[in-house]
Design an enzyme around this catalytic site. Structure first.
Site, PDB file in Angstrom:
ATOM      1  N   LYS A  11      63.430  33.154  83.869  1.00 54.85           N
ATOM      2  CA  LYS A  11      62.668  32.262  82.982  1.00 54.85           C
ATOM      3  C   LYS A  11      63.460  31.040  82.520  1.00 54.85           C
ATOM      4  O   LYS A  11      62.884  30.012  82.207  1.00 54.85           O
ATOM      5  CB  LYS A  11      62.132  33.036  81.776  1.00 54.85           C
ATOM      6  N   ASP A  58      53.000  32.438  77.198  1.00 57.82           N
ATOM      7  CA  ASP A  58      53.102  33.666  76.395  1.00 57.82           C
ATOM      8  C   ASP A  58      52.516  33.489  74.985  1.00 57.82           C
ATOM      9  O   ASP A  58      51.864  34.397  74.469  1.00 57.82           O
ATOM     10  CB  ASP A  58      54.566  34.114  76.280  1.00 57.82           C
TER      11      ASP A  58
HETATM   12  N1  LIG Z   1      52.785  42.034  76.248  1.00 56.82           N
HETATM   13  C1  LIG Z   1      53.403  41.095  76.895  1.00 56.82           C
HETATM   14  O1  LIG Z   1      52.803  40.263  77.587  1.00 56.82           O
HETATM   15  C2  LIG Z   1      54.897  40.946  76.743  1.00 56.82           C
HETATM   16  C3  LIG Z   1      55.521  39.728  77.047  1.00 56.82           C
HETATM   17  C4  LIG Z   1      56.906  39.618  76.878  1.00 56.82           C
HETATM   18  C5  LIG Z   1      57.620  40.732  76.433  1.00 56.82           C
HETATM   19  N2  LIG Z   1      56.965  41.884  76.165  1.00 56.82           N
HETATM   20  C6  LIG Z   1      57.713  43.062  75.655  1.00 56.82           C
HETATM   21  O2  LIG Z   1      58.357  42.658  74.460  1.00 56.82           O
HETATM   22  C7  LIG Z   1      59.595  43.325  74.298  1.00 56.82           C
HETATM   23  C8  LIG Z   1      60.692  42.305  74.021  1.00 56.82           C
HETATM   24  O3  LIG Z   1      60.811  41.414  75.119  1.00 56.82           O
HETATM   25  P1  LIG Z   1      61.806  40.160  75.068  1.00 56.82           P
HETATM   26  O4  LIG Z   1      61.650  39.454  76.369  1.00 56.82           O
HETATM   27  O5  LIG Z   1      61.635  39.395  73.796  1.00 56.82           O
HETATM   28  O6  LIG Z   1      63.228  40.910  75.042  1.00 56.82           O
HETATM   29  P2  LIG Z   1      64.622  40.374  74.458  1.00 56.82           P
HETATM   30  O7  LIG Z   1      64.707  38.890  74.517  1.00 56.82           O
HETATM   31  O8  LIG Z   1      65.660  41.184  75.133  1.00 56.82           O
HETATM   32  O9  LIG Z   1      64.562  40.788  72.893  1.00 56.82           O
HETATM   33  C9  LIG Z   1      64.601  42.137  72.517  1.00 56.82           C
HETATM   34  C10 LIG Z   1      64.386  42.272  71.018  1.00 56.82           C
HETATM   35  O10 LIG Z   1      64.316  43.671  70.700  1.00 56.82           O
HETATM   36  C11 LIG Z   1      65.348  43.979  69.749  1.00 56.82           C
HETATM   37  N3  LIG Z   1      65.870  45.325  70.018  1.00 56.82           N
HETATM   38  C12 LIG Z   1      66.171  45.862  71.229  1.00 56.82           C
HETATM   39  N4  LIG Z   1      66.642  47.118  71.072  1.00 56.82           N
HETATM   40  C13 LIG Z   1      66.669  47.371  69.731  1.00 56.82           C
HETATM   41  C14 LIG Z   1      67.050  48.487  68.941  1.00 56.82           C
HETATM   42  N5  LIG Z   1      67.518  49.614  69.494  1.00 56.82           N
HETATM   43  N6  LIG Z   1      66.917  48.396  67.593  1.00 56.82           N
HETATM   44  C15 LIG Z   1      66.432  47.263  67.019  1.00 56.82           C
HETATM   45  N7  LIG Z   1      66.050  46.167  67.718  1.00 56.82           N
HETATM   46  C16 LIG Z   1      66.163  46.230  69.061  1.00 56.82           C
HETATM   47  C17 LIG Z   1      66.409  42.908  69.962  1.00 56.82           C
HETATM   48  O11 LIG Z   1      67.206  42.829  68.805  1.00 56.82           O
HETATM   49  P3  LIG Z   1      68.692  42.165  68.878  1.00 56.82           P
HETATM   50  O12 LIG Z   1      68.489  40.675  68.819  1.00 56.82           O
HETATM   51  O13 LIG Z   1      69.391  42.720  67.695  1.00 56.82           O
HETATM   52  O14 LIG Z   1      69.306  42.599  70.195  1.00 56.82           O
HETATM   53  C18 LIG Z   1      65.525  41.680  70.174  1.00 56.82           C
HETATM   54  O15 LIG Z   1      65.016  41.210  68.951  1.00 56.82           O
HETATM   55  C19 LIG Z   1      59.787  44.138  75.582  1.00 56.82           C
HETATM   56  O16 LIG Z   1      59.365  45.459  75.313  1.00 56.82           O
HETATM   57  C20 LIG Z   1      58.849  43.483  76.568  1.00 56.82           C
HETATM   58  O17 LIG Z   1      58.369  44.390  77.546  1.00 56.82           O
HETATM   59  C21 LIG Z   1      55.623  42.028  76.303  1.00 56.82           C
END
Ligand SMILES: NC(=O)c1ccc[n+]([C@@H]2O[C@H](COP(=O)([O-])OP(=O)(O)OC[C@H]3O[C@@H](n4cnc5c(N)ncnc54)[C@H](OP(=O)(O)O)[C@@H]3O)[C@@H](O)[C@H]2O)c1
Length: 282
Positions: free
Chosen positions: A72, A108
């Site tokens: 991305k 998104d």
């Molecule tokens: N529905 C949809 O269309 C869609 C689209 C995009 C993403 N998603 C989903 O959204 C989620 C996040 O995606 P992303 O791309 O934003 O990922 P990302 O950039 O890796 O961000 C992950 C987030 O989750 C937090 N996190 C991860 N593990 C954690 C834990 N054990 N305890 C507390 N916080 C935790 C991280 O906190 P830290 O900053 O502290 O690491 C960060 O805020 C994923 O599950 C993804 O599948 C869904």
């Protein structure tokens, strides 16, 4: 050069790995529904080959592509033009090839807002404060979309506070960071972390303080009904699952590549969700 001009319309999705992507099934359903002579292809390409692969698709006459993890950010570099929202969201997830040029956008935020509007037709971003759990890539697009749509306040709560602070600084406006969710006046609570996803720890939030009119959304969609959503429904709140965002974010790309504005409905949901567990362990 356009090696395929005059043939079927082609698009695809870049990722690494790509086998888990549900986008081919989603776009394939729409292609069939609207009787379009086209194809949407999974494109598993490692980061080192991404730029060359995109250029090859342009030459082959593809209409464009979606871009998912881990491309991305690299997608930014390859675009001749990037839409303002994609710049704000810090990521490109949709490429449109026009006259040999590559245009990048990010759908998104649109997908998220549309999924809320679909599930809660009376909901308006400017109706009240929003609380976002998380500060990753998805949080960034959602926070930007909420601010652009007039949310009076967006609060970020994240494990790593420094990341949330950087995001708030970047986006600017009525957005701030808190160390715990304060839900008393929230109109919207969104989980944008990966907590609650199958195989990840669960998310524990006490929803009792939320107003009765609040909407609770989880962008995790595996499982479909996370514990957060089940708790919201048990409290009588509108609960919005992450599948809606996935389906709605696909609409602008499909329309640009294939020339039809596609509908999100139950039949599409059923096809895309066919192999997604309904609940954890289900
Ligand atoms: N529905 C949809 O269309 C869609 C689209 C995009 C993403 N998603 C989903 O959204 C989620 C996040 O995606 P992303 O791309 O934003 O990922 P990302 O950039 O890796 O961000 C992950 C987030 O989750 C937090 N996190 C991860 N593990 C954690 C834990 N054990 N305890 C507390 N916080 C935790 C991280 O906190 P830290 O900053 O502290 O690491 C960060 O805020 C994923 O599950 C993804 O599948 C869904």
């Amino acid at each position: 050069m356009n090696l395929l001009s005059g043939h079927a319309r082609l698009a695809g999705v870049f990722g690494h790995p790509i086998t888990h992507s549900r986008s081919p099934r989603l776009h394939g359903f729409w292609l069939q529904r609207y009787g379009i002579d086209g194809a949407y292809i999974p494109l598993g390409v490692a980061p080192s080959g991404f730029a060359a692969a995109v250029r090859a698709l342009v030459d082959l006459g593809f209409r464009g592509a979606n871009v998912t993890i881990p491309h991305k950010l690299a997608a930014f570099e390859i675009c001749d033009a990037v839409a303002p929202f994609a710049r704000r969201a810090g990521a490109v997830n949709t490429l449109i090839f026009r006259d040999g040029r590559i245009e990048g956008s990010n759908t998104d935020g649109f997908g998220f807002l549309e999924s809320i509007r679909e599930a809660a037709p009376g909901w308006r971003a400017d109706a009240g404060p929003a609380v976002l759990l998380g500060a990753g890539g998805a949080a960034r697009a959602i926070a930007a979309a909420l601010l652009d749509a007039g949310a009076p306040r967006v609060t970020l709560v994240n494990r790593t506070a420094a990341k949330a602070e950087a995001l708030a600084r970047d986006l600017g406006g009525p957005i701030h960071v808190a160390d715990r969710p304060s839900l008393e006046d929230a109109a919207l609570l969104v989980n944008t972390t990966s907590l609650g996803m199958q195989g990840q720890p669960g998310l524990e939030v006490d929803l009792a303080p939320l107003p009765a009119s609040a909407v609770v959304a989880d962008i995790v969609y595996v499982p479909l009904e996370t514990r957060l959503l089940a708790a919201a429904r048990a409290r009588g709140l509108v609960a919005v699952d992450g599948l809606g965002m996935l389906l709605h974010q696909a609409r602008p790309g499909f329309e640009a590549w294939f020339g039809v504005a596609p509908q999100v409905d139950q039949a599409l949901r059923d096809v895309v969700a066919a192999d997604i567990p309904k609940r954890d362990g289900a």
